[in-house]
Design a protein around this motif. Sequence first.
Motif, PDB file in Angstrom:
ATOM      1  N   ARG A   1      36.803 -15.996   9.279  1.00  0.00           N
ATOM      2  CA  ARG A   1      37.524 -15.158   8.314  1.00  0.00           C
ATOM      3  C   ARG A   1      36.636 -14.046   7.755  1.00  0.00           C
ATOM      4  NH1 ARG A   1      39.935 -20.192   6.803  1.00  0.00           N
ATOM      5  NH2 ARG A   1      38.348 -20.500   5.187  1.00  0.00           N
ATOM      6  N   SER A   2      35.336 -14.304   7.642  1.00  0.00           N
ATOM      7  CA  SER A   2      34.423 -13.302   7.096  1.00  0.00           C
ATOM      8  C   SER A   2      34.063 -12.231   8.119  1.00  0.00           C
ATOM      9  CB  SER A   2      33.142 -13.968   6.606  1.00  0.00           C
ATOM     10  OG  SER A   2      32.410 -14.511   7.710  1.00  0.00           O
TER      11      SER A   2
ATOM     12  N   SER B   1      35.708 -22.270   9.743  1.00  0.00           N
ATOM     13  CA  SER B   1      36.684 -21.185   9.679  1.00  0.00           C
ATOM     14  C   SER B   1      36.240 -20.024   8.789  1.00  0.00           C
ATOM     15  CB  SER B   1      38.039 -21.716   9.197  1.00  0.00           C
ATOM     16  OG  SER B   1      37.905 -22.359   7.936  1.00  0.00           O
ATOM     17  N   GLU B   2      35.397 -20.273   7.781  1.00  0.00           N
ATOM     18  CA  GLU B   2      34.951 -19.202   6.904  1.00  0.00           C
ATOM     19  C   GLU B   2      34.140 -18.161   7.667  1.00  0.00           C
ATOM     20  OE1 GLU B   2      34.590 -16.652   4.013  1.00  0.00           O
ATOM     21  OE2 GLU B   2      35.905 -18.410   3.972  1.00  0.00           O
TER      22      GLU B   2
END
Length: 323
Positions: A314-315, A310-311
Amino acid sequence: MERRQMLAALTALASSAWLGAARAQGASNVPLHVIVPFPPGGGTDVLGRAIGARLEKVLGRPVVVENKPGASGIVGAEYVANADRQGNTMLFSGLVPSVRYYSRPLSQLGSELAPVCMIARSPYLVAVNPGVPAANLRELVELAKRKPGSLSFGSPGNATPQHLATERFRSEAGIELLHVPYRGTGPMMTDLMGGQIQLVFATVAAAEQYVKSGRLRALAVTSAERLERLPDVPTAAEAGMPGFEAEIAFGTYVAAGTPAAAVGLLNRAVNQALTDADVRGKLVEQGFIPVGGTPEQLGKSLLAEVRAVSELVRSGKVRIDAP
């Protein structure tokens, strides 16, 4: 009767009793709709059709496999999420049933789809068009570094497992690659062989036939060990990427709110199908490793995968498609 023979007899009796109960509970003229959220020809489609055919016998009811592609699998996933809650519609998908899960709070993971059963996993083949001047993974990385952004890779859609695996490779190798998302594996492989893109991370099921025919070149397999079926293809570690491993996993889901009894029935049916010698043979022949298990185990694997990836979303490094 010896103890081993007695245990075998009891196991067979229990299996027979369960099959009878399953057929009695599930038997009807109402078909079980198996939804594949990608076009025909990809790994998910292979799994859906191989296992779906056996489920028809296990459950004693018609099974209809339907392809509902679009938006990196979102269209098919949302179709199932909005379907009946009686266990009549089941999604066959990657481990993460909807790429939207990557951008949502973890607490919402079970709000749309309920896990049923893990079905299989597979490593990737790193495959290139034969026109790419790279004989191995190390040479591919060197080529990409000499000409940043000149190589393009395909995926079945944004934030699909194949896309994420390639992004990991790109990041760890320190190279720039141009991403070209498709509406499924079939169109992606067609363009790879046609030279419109140069590189893919594809399941063994999707790429092996083209590698063996010489239409594609396999630079590496992303498993810890070489594949018996492709002994000349080195692992990523052997080919210049020490420690790099990746695999795709597949699971089955139904609409959230489906009664536990219906979920349990489908779980036992999928597990039963995975023990069938013909089904296992077909999966192994296509490069899959049959898994099985409980809904809870699939749910834990889903949670771990979303946390791990997920990072990137999100990034902003990985974009989520809208249907």
